[in-house]
Write a protein that holds these residues in place. Sequence first.
Motif, PDB file in Angstrom:
ATOM      1  N   VAL A   4      33.944  34.252  35.949  1.00 59.50           N
ATOM      2  CA  VAL A   4      34.968  33.218  36.004  1.00 59.50           C
ATOM      3  C   VAL A   4      36.132  33.831  36.769  1.00 59.50           C
ATOM      4  CG1 VAL A   4      34.276  31.980  33.927  1.00 59.50           C
ATOM      5  CG2 VAL A   4      35.915  33.834  33.738  1.00 59.50           C
ATOM      6  N   MET A   5      36.849  32.998  37.482  1.00 57.08           N
ATOM      7  CA  MET A   5      37.933  33.522  38.319  1.00 57.08           C
ATOM      8  C   MET A   5      39.169  32.653  38.183  1.00 57.08           C
ATOM      9  SD  MET A   5      36.753  32.353  42.191  1.00 57.08           S
ATOM     10  CE  MET A   5      35.646  33.675  42.327  1.00 57.08           C
ATOM     11  N   SER A   6      40.303  33.292  38.469  1.00 57.96           N
ATOM     12  CA  SER A   6      41.560  32.544  38.449  1.00 57.96           C
ATOM     13  C   SER A   6      41.526  31.513  39.566  1.00 57.96           C
ATOM     14  CB  SER A   6      42.745  33.482  38.622  1.00 57.96           C
ATOM     15  OG  SER A   6      42.700  34.091  39.901  1.00 57.96           O
ATOM     16  N   GLU A   7      42.267  30.448  39.363  1.00 59.97           N
ATOM     17  CA  GLU A   7      42.318  29.418  40.402  1.00 59.97           C
ATOM     18  C   GLU A   7      42.905  29.965  41.690  1.00 59.97           C
ATOM     19  OE1 GLU A   7      43.727  25.586  39.266  1.00 59.97           O
ATOM     20  OE2 GLU A   7      42.116  25.350  37.801  1.00 59.97           O
ATOM     21  N   ALA A  10      40.102  31.646  43.428  1.00 55.24           N
ATOM     22  CA  ALA A  10      39.161  30.623  43.884  1.00 55.24           C
ATOM     23  C   ALA A  10      39.657  29.967  45.173  1.00 55.24           C
ATOM     24  CB  ALA A  10      38.950  29.576  42.800  1.00 55.24           C
ATOM     25  N   VAL A  33      29.831  31.771  40.314  1.00 57.72           N
ATOM     26  CA  VAL A  33      31.062  31.333  39.662  1.00 57.72           C
ATOM     27  C   VAL A  33      30.718  30.262  38.625  1.00 57.72           C
ATOM     28  CG1 VAL A  33      33.354  30.331  39.990  1.00 57.72           C
ATOM     29  CG2 VAL A  33      32.393  31.855  41.742  1.00 57.72           C
ATOM     30  N   THR A  36      36.685  28.414  36.402  1.00 58.90           N
ATOM     31  CA  THR A  36      37.988  28.913  36.856  1.00 58.90           C
ATOM     32  C   THR A  36      38.997  28.727  35.726  1.00 58.90           C
ATOM     33  OG1 THR A  36      38.663  26.792  37.793  1.00 58.90           O
ATOM     34  CG2 THR A  36      37.525  28.314  39.275  1.00 58.90           C
ATOM     35  N   GLU A  54      45.300  36.858  40.944  1.00 60.68           N
ATOM     36  CA  GLU A  54      43.950  36.877  41.509  1.00 60.68           C
ATOM     37  C   GLU A  54      43.060  37.735  40.622  1.00 60.68           C
ATOM     38  OE1 GLU A  54      44.564  38.153  45.505  1.00 60.68           O
ATOM     39  OE2 GLU A  54      45.311  36.198  46.109  1.00 60.68           O
ATOM     40  N   LEU A  56      39.261  38.235  38.490  1.00 59.08           N
ATOM     41  CA  LEU A  56      37.844  37.923  38.345  1.00 59.08           C
ATOM     42  C   LEU A  56      37.386  38.554  37.039  1.00 59.08           C
ATOM     43  CD1 LEU A  56      35.209  36.867  39.866  1.00 59.08           C
ATOM     44  CD2 LEU A  56      34.836  39.277  40.366  1.00 59.08           C
TER      45      LEU A  56
END
Length: 125
Positions: A4-7, A10, A33, A36, A54, A56
């Motif tokens: 999952v990643m920060s917007e 992304a 992914v 988010t 940023e 991940l």
Amino acid sequence: NVCVMSEALAKEQFPNLDPIGHRLQVGDQYYTVAGTFLTPEPNSSSSLPQLTGETLLIPLSTMQVKLGDQLIERKSGSFEVTAYELTAIRFWLAEDGDLAATTRVIQQILQNTHPSEDYTLKTLE
């Protein structure tokens, strides 16, 4: 492998696309992914590690399989060992989440898996 990643990350990696389901290469590893999240505002009073814009995140089990508990780097005939240590696990509840009930469940899991009580459970309200 999933992440999952920060917007913010992304938007950088997948401009004008929905990143969910896309693959991201990190070093020689590929991650799909799965979601988010918005990065929380920094909390200077918190003793927990802060997430940056940023970010991940990968599952702990994936990290342990991919990296183990130590990273050994060989340099000019010598080597350097870096030990990995889990320092924090964070949970965010939906706005209608029951903090007290969730805290009790997490406490029970920790008591069952860490009989030496080598942890601290904190709630930030």
